[in-house]
Design a protein around this motif. Structure first.
Motif, PDB file in Angstrom:
ATOM      1  N   TRP A 163       2.367   1.683  -3.421  1.00  0.00           N
ATOM      2  CA  TRP A 163       1.353   2.090  -4.395  1.00  0.00           C
ATOM      3  C   TRP A 163       1.005   3.566  -4.252  1.00  0.00           C
ATOM      4  CZ3 TRP A 163      -4.214   2.686  -3.274  1.00  0.00           C
ATOM      5  CH2 TRP A 163      -4.950   2.977  -4.417  1.00  0.00           C
ATOM      6  N   ARG A 164       0.917   4.053  -3.006  1.00  0.00           N
ATOM      7  CA  ARG A 164       0.503   5.439  -2.787  1.00  0.00           C
ATOM      8  C   ARG A 164       1.657   6.426  -2.925  1.00  0.00           C
ATOM      9  NH1 ARG A 164      -4.225   6.690  -0.206  1.00  0.00           N
ATOM     10  NH2 ARG A 164      -3.564   8.787  -0.836  1.00  0.00           N
ATOM     11  N   ARG A 165       2.848   6.065  -2.442  1.00  0.00           N
ATOM     12  CA  ARG A 165       3.921   7.055  -2.336  1.00  0.00           C
ATOM     13  C   ARG A 165       5.243   6.599  -2.953  1.00  0.00           C
ATOM     14  NH1 ARG A 165       1.032   6.979   2.420  1.00  0.00           N
ATOM     15  NH2 ARG A 165       0.009   8.952   2.951  1.00  0.00           N
ATOM     16  N   ARG A 166       5.258   5.415  -3.568  1.00  0.00           N
ATOM     17  CA  ARG A 166       6.471   4.882  -4.185  1.00  0.00           C
ATOM     18  C   ARG A 166       7.657   4.855  -3.204  1.00  0.00           C
ATOM     19  NH1 ARG A 166       3.468   3.074  -7.228  1.00  0.00           N
ATOM     20  NH2 ARG A 166       3.570   2.975  -9.493  1.00  0.00           N
TER      21      ARG A 166
ATOM     22  N   TYR B 264       0.836  -1.213   0.000  1.00  0.00           N
ATOM     23  CA  TYR B 264       0.000   0.000   0.000  1.00  0.00           C
ATOM     24  C   TYR B 264       0.866   1.256   0.000  1.00  0.00           C
ATOM     25  CZ  TYR B 264      -3.332   3.511   1.586  1.00  0.00           C
ATOM     26  OH  TYR B 264      -4.110   4.659   1.695  1.00  0.00           O
ATOM     27  N   GLU B 265       1.904   1.249   0.829  1.00  0.00           N
ATOM     28  CA  GLU B 265       2.784   2.423   0.901  1.00  0.00           C
ATOM     29  C   GLU B 265       3.499   2.641  -0.432  1.00  0.00           C
ATOM     30  OE1 GLU B 265       4.245   5.710   3.039  1.00  0.00           O
ATOM     31  OE2 GLU B 265       2.778   4.216   3.677  1.00  0.00           O
TER      32      GLU B 265
END
Length: 469
Positions: A354-357, A351-352
């Motif tokens: 995906w959201r913030r690369r 998730y991290e």
């Protein structure tokens, strides 16, 4: 005299079963960790080298070279402990090999062939640094990873056959014909093989990731540590949901093929419908203490409906039931629980990214990453407890009792004591060697930082796919 002789024989056999099982459990419990690393760790070494060659990534190549040193140590130690196990099959369980050696010979022979190939190409790969062109060196390591998988399949073929025997004809207590491929790909192998191979890759990946996560947690937030963590954690996290699916499929198959083992796993004392699921808890004298009861869930998991009939251990005589059902149940719960936590850690990182690369910056994530390897090892060991203890009192399910397979010779307690001492020393020595390598890597010795197996390549060789400063 004849009756007294039979009684004496029975006492001798029963007296050797427990220490024989304890010795087998000790050696197998130690070796299986090395086996997991032997199966899967070469793939992570090759992945690091592939990234280094493909992207001209000096950090990834440095990791690959350093990891290959650790791989050499682990393969050598694993060869020793695996050899001990092969001798124990005949020394501790002569009844098994005498009766079914003709059946088990084929998968054991296949395993020996692939171990032979793995050892040969491991030597080529370790020797080949700076002696082979970059991609040629990478390809020389591929047979190590492939041999590890097929060797593992061959060993699991034996264990799964012991859970679901078939593929042979027995007449008058003698094996008269064997279908090797039916033995190899028996019914239980269809779920045991992928389950164990996925477990090996999870153990290796999370152990690698744990080393670098611990460094990051302590403040070593450099590209070297992040790269080492990502190469280990990424594949292991991706494989975790597949492992959970395979494990769920395996549990459902066990409910059909080995219902008494499943009953011990889930505390099903009596055959019934609308069976609840127990989380944790200890079963004593017909009661579960300290457990969480979820109504109908066990029937739902087995047959996707609350009315599913689940077989209890009341369907067999007490002598044919697994011992210490609370151990089997708790081992199963620990395995599932730790697998679920590893899945959550992977989802957190995914998730991290995906959201913030980026990887999660929270210290809690890196603390979880640091213990993820230990969690994977414990889950894998618990799975073997469920598999082996849950099959008791049979060494070959419903065909050969464990007591009839055990040795009648004395001295098992002495050999068990010796094995414990030797394996403790061997384990301590292995850890000491790996820590010595890690300290040398942290010092960043000039001759080790880039080229552990030979002189530095010329500058013009770097662009040709070789590693160098």
């Amino acid at each position: 005299m004849h009756a007294s002789g039979i009684m004496l024989h029975a006492v001798q056999v029963s007296g050797q079963v427990v220490p024989a099982r304890a010795q087998m459990a000790t050696t197998l419990g130690f070796h299986i960790i090395l086996a997991c690393l032997g199966i899967a760790f070469p793939a992570f070494v090759l992945l690091a080298e592939f990234i280094g060659l493909r992207r001209h990534d000096e950090t990834a190549l440095r990791l690959a070279r350093r990891w290959s040193q650790a791989m050499g140590v682990l393969i050598a130690v694993g060869a020793v402990t695996g050899t001990v196990l092969s001798f124990e099959m005949g020394l501790l369980w002569p009844g098994l090999m005498r009766r079914y050696g003709a059946v088990l010979g084929f998968p054991f022979a296949v395993e020996g062939l692939f171990f032979f190939l793995e050892a040969i190409f491991a030597g080529v790969y370790l020797w080949g640094w700076q002696r082979l062109p970059g991609w040629a060196h990478w390809w020389s390591g591929v047979p190590i990873a492939v041999s590890g998988i097929f060797g593992a399949m061959s060993v699991i073929a034996v264990n799964s056959w012991m859970n679901q025997p078939g593929g042979f004809t027995e007449t008058g207590g003698q094996i008269t014909s064997v279908s090797p491929w039916q033995v190899y790909f028996n019914h239980a192998a269809l779920y045991e093989m992928p389950h164990m191979i996925l477990a090996a890759y999870m153990v290796a990946g999370f152990l690698v990731a744990g080393v670098y996560a611990a460094g990051i947690w302590r403040g070593r937030r450099d590209r070297y540590h992040y790269t080492g963590f990502a190469i280990g954690f990424g594949p292991a996290a991706v494989l975790t949901p597949f492992q959970i699916y395979v494990g769920d499929t395996a549990a459902r198959a066990i409910a059909q093929d080995q219902p008494i083992k499943f009953a011990a796993m889930e505390y099903v004392a009596r055959t019934s419908r609308q069976v609840p699921e127990w989380l944790a808890g200890v079963y004593v004298n017909g009661h579960v203490y300290g457990g969480l009861k979820i109504p109908y869930l066990d029937s739902l998991l087995v047959g996707f409906g609350p009315g599913t009939r689940v077989t209890g251990w009341d369907t067999v005589a007490p002598a044919d039931r697994p011992p210490v059902v609370w151990l089997i149940h708790l081992a199963f719960d620990v395995m599932v629980g730790l697998g679920s936590l590893l899945l959550l850690a992977g989802l957190w990182a995914g998730y991290e990214w995906w959201r913030r690369r980026r990887l999660p910056p929270q210290r809690l994530f890196w603390a979880a990453g640091a213990v993820s390897g230990l969690a994977a090892v414990v889950a894998m060991e618990c799975g073997w407890v469920v598999t082996e203890v849950g099959r008791q009192p049979w060494v070959v399910y419903q065909l050969l009792p464990t007591a009839d397979a055990a040795t009648t010779n004395g001295g098992v307690l002495a050999s068990l004591s010796l094995i414990i001492v030797v394996y403790a020393v061997l384990g301590a020595a292995t850890i000491a060697i790996l820590r010595m390598l890690a300290r040398r890597w942290r010092r960043g010795d000039a001759e080790d930082a880039f080229v552990p197996y030979g002189p530095s390549p010329a500058a013009e060789d770097v662009d040709a796919g070789q590693a160098g400063p």
